[in-house]
Scaffold this active site. Structure first.
Site, PDB file in Angstrom:
ATOM      1  N   ASP A 139       0.750  -1.061  -0.048  1.00 13.81           N
ATOM      2  CA  ASP A 139      -0.139   0.090  -0.064  1.00 13.81           C
ATOM      3  C   ASP A 139       0.912   1.159  -0.027  1.00 13.81           C
ATOM      4  O   ASP A 139       1.830   1.169   0.878  1.00 13.81           O
ATOM      5  CB  ASP A 139      -0.735   0.045   1.268  1.00 13.81           C
ATOM      6  CG  ASP A 139      -1.965   1.047   1.171  1.00 13.81           C
ATOM      7  OD1 ASP A 139      -3.038   0.990   0.564  1.00 13.81           O
ATOM      8  OD2 ASP A 139      -1.714   2.161   1.610  1.00 13.81           O
ATOM      9  N   LEU A 140       0.658   2.251  -0.945  1.00 18.20           N
ATOM     10  CA  LEU A 140       1.403   3.385  -0.928  1.00 18.20           C
ATOM     11  C   LEU A 140       1.229   4.277   0.183  1.00 18.20           C
ATOM     12  O   LEU A 140       0.160   4.459   0.574  1.00 18.20           O
ATOM     13  CB  LEU A 140       1.156   4.180  -2.386  1.00 18.20           C
ATOM     14  CG  LEU A 140       1.377   3.331  -3.650  1.00 18.20           C
ATOM     15  CD1 LEU A 140       1.045   4.240  -4.778  1.00 18.20           C
ATOM     16  CD2 LEU A 140       2.829   2.820  -3.817  1.00 18.20           C
ATOM     17  N   ASP A 184      -4.465   2.354  -4.429  1.00 22.04           N
ATOM     18  CA  ASP A 184      -3.170   2.472  -4.231  1.00 22.04           C
ATOM     19  C   ASP A 184      -2.610   1.003  -3.700  1.00 22.04           C
ATOM     20  O   ASP A 184      -1.484   1.024  -3.392  1.00 22.04           O
ATOM     21  CB  ASP A 184      -2.452   3.476  -3.557  1.00 22.04           C
ATOM     22  CG  ASP A 184      -3.099   3.593  -2.374  1.00 22.04           C
ATOM     23  OD1 ASP A 184      -4.046   2.708  -1.799  1.00 22.04           O
ATOM     24  OD2 ASP A 184      -2.493   4.434  -1.353  1.00 22.04           O
TER      25      ASP A 184
END
Length: 721
Positions: free
Chosen positions: A598-599, A641
């Site tokens: 996950d960004l 994301d």
């Protein structure tokens, strides 16, 4: 297929070679047959009269030779007989011999028969002859038809004697001279030989006879063969004694001749007789001592002049190298006849135009005549003339007779073919070996659009465009050369300019005598070809549509299994790949690592720069993830994301940690998007099969939970379940 090329060049060459061999054999067979027949006529003697006449013509055609001044004739003409009496008294002959002796000739020949002394003067004549060693009197040797005439008894013991017998051929002409004649075991010399040897004795020239195995005799510079019964055109000719073929110097009057009265009255210059051979004999018409020679036409030659020719021949051969008449041996004569038979046959086989053939044969005959005449004039060679002429024209007649027979059979074959093909609806043509139409059915004429009379004996170049005509003729040539049937497709333009597509089947046929025909059957395939083209276009369109469907199907499948923004596998494909990896790992007792990413800070980028910048950032992240992993690893985007990475066949947790470190390092580097510098990181949760779970959902949940722990512990790091 249009304008098929020749796919069998070796067969074409071989067919042409076989045709040349066949032609050569026919020419040789014809030549040998005609030459054999002519030679049978020749050696049967049937050609001897005309061949002797041809020899005489060679004598007459050659340039006249200069007079031989070494031989002088003292003639006793009719005026002399009236003045001196008949027979001439011995006293007159004695006076004549005394005057001649004073003029110093080398030899004197007395060509006068004496049965008995003719008074007055017999004793004086005997005394004169006894004092003259270079006088030769004559005798006539007995033969089957003649009792002969001996020399005067009073003369024979003290003077040399030479026989004066002359040999005449069947046509009455003298062409041969006898040098020696054996009678009752005694050898007799001819008058001419005696006189010639007397003349040549001061020169040291003697006659050298041939050995037992050779008929070649030599006399000074001259060499000559003794005549045999088959020499030249002669057949079974009597060759008794030692005979030669005489090369006569010219017609009657070829030697200097003076009368006996001129000599007795001292009207002849002394130089005329000095060192000469003098022949004394009759030149009186009334005595009829006349003979035919090769130069004779209507006039004859005196016997004394015939003997002068014999003497001149021997002297010219010995001193000047002038040749006698030479002849070829029989084998060479046979070859000569065969060569001209071959010439006539070859010309007739190859030159089919009557006009050109006649001209060619005339030229060949003139050449033969020229060769024979030149050989005779230059070297005295009597080459056979009549047999080669017969062979030349006989071969031509035989070949042209054969061609006439072929033409008759060809006419019958054409009539039969015409009857048969007119019952067939398809256009049909028949060609001869010259590639001309010789038979056409009505369907063919209608198809072309021209009447039969206009087409017959013509060919395609006379009516079709050059390109089409060339194709037709090339296909014909292929069949003629290979002797194999063929089928080809060509373009065809009729008389109205309409173009068709046709299929033509060609094959060769022979009639009973070997005439060769090319038969062609035509089908109009224009409509069929149009339908084939339509089918091809339809098939091409269907193939194009099918390809487009495949592309659409592929695109739809791609959209169904891939994220439309990044092109990475979507959630559905992620689950399939994970299930496959777990199934394989279970079968092979291997590990599988699942990374849940996950960004960090993505929401701020999205809020600050907008969704388009956020989408560009997601694409860049996807590219970096894909570039940093193995080809066997699967990178997926689950949404927003969130990304996942499947690492099949991972050796252990440390290896998974290394991959995670590499990802963290790769993604945390600065991005340049649309001219803006952007920094983001990511948090990673890791679960391993079968350490953290044995099914997909368990592994996903645990990796998700581990990812959240990493975020809580400060982000930009990874955690194991």
């Amino acid at each position: 297929m249009i304008a098929q090329p020749d796919r069998h060049p070796q067969k074409t060459i071989w067919a042409s070679l076989k045709r040349q061999i066949w032609l050569g054999r026919r020419v040789l067979l014809t030549s040998a047959s005609i030459a054999g027949g002519v030679l049978i006529l020749r050696f049967a003697g049937l050609l001897q009269p005309v061949e002797l006449a041809a020899l005489d013509q060679c004598f007459r055609l050659r340039p006249l030779e200069p007079r031989d001044e070494r031989v002088v004739i003292v003639g006793i003409n009719d005026a002399d007989l009236q003045k001196l009496g008949l027979p001439v008294p011995d006293a007159v002959l004695a006076q004549l011999l005394q005057k001649l002796q004073a003029l110093q000739p080398r030899a004197i020949g007395l060509d006068i028969y004496r049965f008995r002394p003719v008074e007055p003067g017999a004793a004086e004549l005997k005394k004169t002859l006894a004092a003259m060693p270079h006088v030769v009197a004559i005798e006539k040797i007995p033969s089957q038809d003649d009792t002969g005439i001996p020399p005067l008894p009073a003369l024979s013991p003290i003077n040399k004697v030479g026989f004066s017998n002359l040999l005449a051929d069947s046509d009455g002409k003298v062409r041969r001279s006898v040098l020696y004649w054996h009678v009752d075991g005694k050898a007799h010399k001819s008058l001419a030989l005696q006189l010639a040897l007397m003349y040549l004795d001061p020169e040291g020239i003697t006659l050298k006879y041939g050995t037992e195995n050779s008929s070649l005799w030599r006399l000074g510079r001259g060499a000559f063969h003794i005549f045999e019964g088959h020499d030249g055109a002669y057949v079974r000719q009597d060759d008794g004694g030692y005979q030669v073929l005489v090369n006569f110097r010219g017609p009657a009057g070829s030697f200097r001749t003076v009368s006996i009265s001129d000599v007795l009255d001292n009207r002849v210059p002394p130089a005329v007789f000095r060192d000469r051979v003098v022949l004394i004999g009759s030149t009186a018409e009334s005595l009829k001592d006349l003979f035919y020679t090769p130069y004779s036409d209507s006039s004859r030659t005196y016997g004394v002049e015939v003997h002068a020719h014999f003497v001149s021949q021997l002297l010219s051969a010995a001193l000047d190298g002038r040749t006698f008449i030479n002849v070829w041996p029989d084998p060479l004569e046979g070859l000569w006849v065969f060569v001209w038979a071959w010439t006539g046959a070859a010309l007739s086989w190859r030159v089919r135009s009557p006009r050109w053939l006649a001209l060619s044969m005339l030229l060949a005959a003139v050449t033969l005549t020229g060769i024979c005449s030149l050989a005779f004039a230059a070297g005295g060679w009597w080459l056979p003339f009549v047999p080669p002429v017969l062979a030349l024209f006989g071969s031509a007649v035989a070949v042209n007779g054969y061609f006439a027979h072929l033409e008759q059979e060809l006419k019958k074959s054409k009539e039969f073919l015409s009857t048969v093909i007119n019952t067939i609806p398809d256009p049909i043509f028949v060609k001869d070996k010259n590639r001309r139409w010789i038979v056409l059915n009505q369907a063919f004429c209608q198809f072309i659009g021209r009447p039969c009379a206009e087409l017959i004996e013509k060919s395609e170049p006379d009516f079709f465009p050059p390109q089409e005509a060339e194709v037709f003729l090339r296909q014909d040539e292929l069949v003629f050369n290979s002797h194999e049937s063929s089928e080809s497709e060509e373009k065809f333009t009729d008389a109205q300019g309409k173009t068709y597509l046709i299929a033509t089947k060609r094959s060769l046929h022979k009639d009973a005598v070997g005439n060769l025909f090319l038969v062609g059957v035509i089908r109009d395939i224009t409509e069929r070809k149009r339908m084939e083209e339509d089918l091809k276009r339809t098939a091409a369109e269907l193939a194009r549509s099918n390809e487009e469907l495949k592309v659409s199907e592929h695109r739809l499948r791609h959209l169904a299994y891939h994220d439309p923004l990044t092109g990475l596998p979507n959630r559905k494909l992620f689950y399939e790949r994970l299930s496959q990896a777990l199934e394989w790992a279970s079968s092979n007792s291997r590990l599988v690592a699942l990374l849940f990413l996950d960004l960090d800070g993505f929401k701020g980028v999205n809020d600050t720069f907008g969704h388009e910048m956020g989408d560009s950032l997601l694409k860049a992240v996807a590219m970096r993830l894909t570039g940093s992993l193995r080809a066997s690893d699967t990178v997926s985007r689950l949404g927003g994301d969130e990304f996942t990475v499947i690492l099949p066949a991972i050796p252990g947790m440390p290896d998974a940690a290394k991959v995670a470190d590499k990802i963290l390092d790769t993604l945390s580097k600065q991005y340049s998007i649309d001219g803006h510098a952007v920094l983001v990181s990511c948090s990673i949760g890791i679960s391993l099969y079968p350490l953290h779970g044995e099914d997909a959902d368990t592994l996903i949940n645990k990796a998700d939970a581990a990812m959240y722990r990493a975020k809580q512990q400060g982000k930009n790091q990874y955690e194991f379940s």
